[in-house]
Design an enzyme around this catalytic site. Structure first.
Site, PDB file in Angstrom:
ATOM      1  N   GLU A 202       0.751  -1.315  -0.035  1.00 25.17           N
ATOM      2  CA  GLU A 202       0.090  -0.028  -0.077  1.00 25.17           C
ATOM      3  C   GLU A 202       0.758   1.181   0.053  1.00 25.17           C
ATOM      4  O   GLU A 202       0.691   2.300   0.561  1.00 25.17           O
ATOM      5  CB  GLU A 202      -1.104  -0.128   1.224  1.00 25.17           C
ATOM      6  CG  GLU A 202      -1.888  -1.438   0.972  1.00 25.17           C
ATOM      7  CD  GLU A 202      -2.853  -1.500   2.177  1.00 25.17           C
ATOM      8  OE1 GLU A 202      -2.876  -0.439   3.043  1.00 25.17           O
ATOM      9  OE2 GLU A 202      -3.684  -2.303   2.193  1.00 25.17           O
ATOM     10  N   GLU A 319      -4.840  -8.425  -1.495  1.00 24.56           N
ATOM     11  CA  GLU A 319      -5.241  -8.263  -0.131  1.00 24.56           C
ATOM     12  C   GLU A 319      -6.784  -7.928  -0.218  1.00 24.56           C
ATOM     13  O   GLU A 319      -7.143  -6.798  -0.880  1.00 24.56           O
ATOM     14  CB  GLU A 319      -4.500  -7.317   0.732  1.00 24.56           C
ATOM     15  CG  GLU A 319      -4.857  -7.279   2.166  1.00 24.56           C
ATOM     16  CD  GLU A 319      -4.104  -6.412   3.010  1.00 24.56           C
ATOM     17  OE1 GLU A 319      -2.632  -6.604   2.829  1.00 24.56           O
ATOM     18  OE2 GLU A 319      -4.606  -5.489   3.588  1.00 24.56           O
TER      19      GLU A 319
END
Length: 537
Positions: A202, A319
């Site tokens: 991220e 994810e």
């Protein structure tokens, strides 16, 4: 046999649907599932189902609740028999090791055996914790478990090593790959099989907490590519190189693909499209067809970008927890979340996503397994049925009659025919669904001289396969409560036994000429072995 067995099987199914638990009386509607069997519209990996293991320590808390327990890569009980059996049941399960704290992890090395300092809670630090360390002894233990369970491992590397964090929350400077290289060399020397190495978590676009610009991230990915090919030069099968493991940003991802041609196998992104786990209206969002429909946007847009790129990288969901900040107890670990999860699997596969990693295998309030007891939550069984029944070839599918029915079809896995998934997010409506293969249905006839070859004879449009049997797997919540953490398969609760073994998932057998009955708030997998279509030959 037909005159005796089939009516009995149908009677069993009627009993199952009558006993699924306190289903409210409501209307019954009819609908048609249109499946286009001419050719597949997409293809997934054989091992499409994936789940994650995270780094969060027990002190990780959200909204006053600490839901991680001992589910970290550093303290998870790898000797628990239920845990081992749960992973082995997939044969294999992809497991992605990573998460928010992965970019704060250093790896113990053989040449620098100083003690590993664990994560410590510190609100002044990024993500609320100090940096942590992976001891080599723990890496050995993890790989012993992965070898025993047959898991396919994806390891997320620290992409911030060596970088400077600027006041505008961007990370600048080149990636220091030396620590990662040491771990990778140790891994190869020990003979540990790693399916893929992923760079960062991220950090793409604006990132979560900190971001890396696209030019720098592409350069770092090329460094990882060269490093992997050097360290694995004596190994025949090279691991996948995966990045960036962030949230989809069309412009950023398009540039990233253009700058990493030939240096990356997988472009990965994360999904938390339901908002925060603190949202009291989370169930309403899950049961809203428009919210579910909107989930297709990211898959569609990324698919279109990849199609027009020179980069051959495949799309993965690296994810997906649905609701961020550890999910919501009683929702993301309950039956109701299978509506969102299975719909996501269906949407992702429709747009050529090759692998979908669920956050988490265990840990937080969105684990496939209970964090304390390791007992499977409802989504575990939903994932396992998908893994066993839904093949790699995806068929165009559409349901007419009710917006609250979600429909997906694939060629059956390791079997003839088609597997259909029907999800009913309406709590008051029973659906009787017929299947129409748009004139592409054929009937197999064995070739006279070649036992294993067959020819196909078209059936009339809109006709069922009469006199044949299909297999149905009806999933419902215990006591009709969609917030239950107990799931029923054909009316029977699924639980592990005293030896920690995962229960056998048995279907009911139904005459194929009958409509498929989809109860309120239920999920049905339907394996139609006699539905022979050109796409599945």
């Amino acid at each position: 046999m037909g005159s005796f067995v089939l009516p009995k099987a149908w009677w069993v199914l009627v009993c199952v649907l009558c006993c699924i638990g306190d289903v409210k009386a409501g209307e019954t509607v009819e609908g048609i599932v249109f499946v286009d069997g001419k050719s597949p519209i997409a293809k997934t990996d054989e091992d499409f189902i994936c789940a994650t293991l995270d780094w969060w320590p027990p002190e990780k808390c959200d909204y006053g609740t600490c839901s991680w327990g001992h589910a970290s890569l550093l303290n998870l009980d790898l000797k628990n028999s239920v845990f081992l059996n749960a992973v082995k049941a997939f044969s294999p399960l992809k497991i992605r090791l990573g998460g928010t704290l992965q970019d704060k992890v250093i790896y113990q090395t053989e040449d620098k055996p100083e003690p590993c300092i664990p994560f410590a809670k510190n609100s002044s630090q990024m993500f609320g914790f100090t940096g942590g360390c992976l001891p080599l002894a723990r890496w050995d233990e993890l790989n012993s478990f992965f070898n025993q369970s047959g898991a396919l491992v994806i390891f997320g590397l620290n992409a911030l090593k060596g970088k400077s964090i600027q006041p505008n929350n961007t990370a600048t400077g080149p990636w220091d790959s030396s620590n990662a290289a040491s771990l990778i060399r140790y891994t190869v020397r020990k003979g540990y099989n790693i399916y893929g190495w992923e760079l960062g978590n991220e950090l793409s676009g604006r990132g979560i907490g900190v971001g890396i610009d696209v030019d720098t991230y592409a350069f770092d990915t090329i460094v990882l590519h060269d490093l992997i090919h050097d360290i694995y030069k004596e190994v025949n099968t090279k691991p996948q190189i995966i990045a960036p493991g962030g949230f989809f940003d069309p412009g950023w991802f398009q540039q990233f693909l253009a700058k990493t041609v030939g240096s990356m196998n997988v472009i990965s992104h994360h999904i938390y499209n339901l908002g925060p786990g603190s949202d009291e209206h989370l169930i309403e969002r899950i049961l809203n067809p428009s919210v579910l429909d909107n989930g297709a946007d990211v898959f569609r847009n990324l698919h279109n970008i990849i199609r027009t790129s020179e980069n051959s990288a495949a799309a993965w969901v690296g994810e997906a927890g649905g609701a961020y900040n550890s999910g919501r107890n009683g929702v993301t670990n309950a039956f109701v979340f299978s509506f969102w999860y299975l719909d996501q699997l269906g949407l992702a596969s429709t747009y050529d996503t090759k692998t979908y990693c669920r956050q988490t295998l265990i840990g937080g309030n969105y684990g496939l397994l209970n964090t304390t007891t390791f007992a499977p939550n409802p989504d575990y069984y939903s994932a396992l049925l998908w893994h066993r029944l839904m093949g790699t070839y995806v068929l165009s599918t559409n349901f007419t009659g009710n917006r609250t029915i979600r429909a997906y079809a694939h060629c059956a896995k390791q079997s003839q025919g088609v597997t259909l998934l029907l999800i009913n997010i309406d709590g008051n409506t029973t659906v009787h669904a017929k299947v129409d293969f748009n004139g592409t249905l054929t009937r197999l006839r064995k070739h006279r001289h070649h036992r294993h070859r067959s020819t196909a004879t078209p059936l009339h449009h809109n006709k069922q396969v009469s006199g044949k049997v299909r297999e149905e797997y009806h999933l419902t919540p215990a006591d009709g409560n969609i917030q239950s953490r107990t799931i029923l398969l054909n009316g029977k609760a699924l639980t592990v036994n005293s030896s920690g073994l995962i229960p056998v998932l048995e279907p009911v057998r139904v005459n194929s000429s009958e409509p498929i009955m989809v109860a309120p708030y239920s999920i049905v997998f339907v394996h139609m072995p006699n539905a022979a279509v050109p796409a599945c030959r």
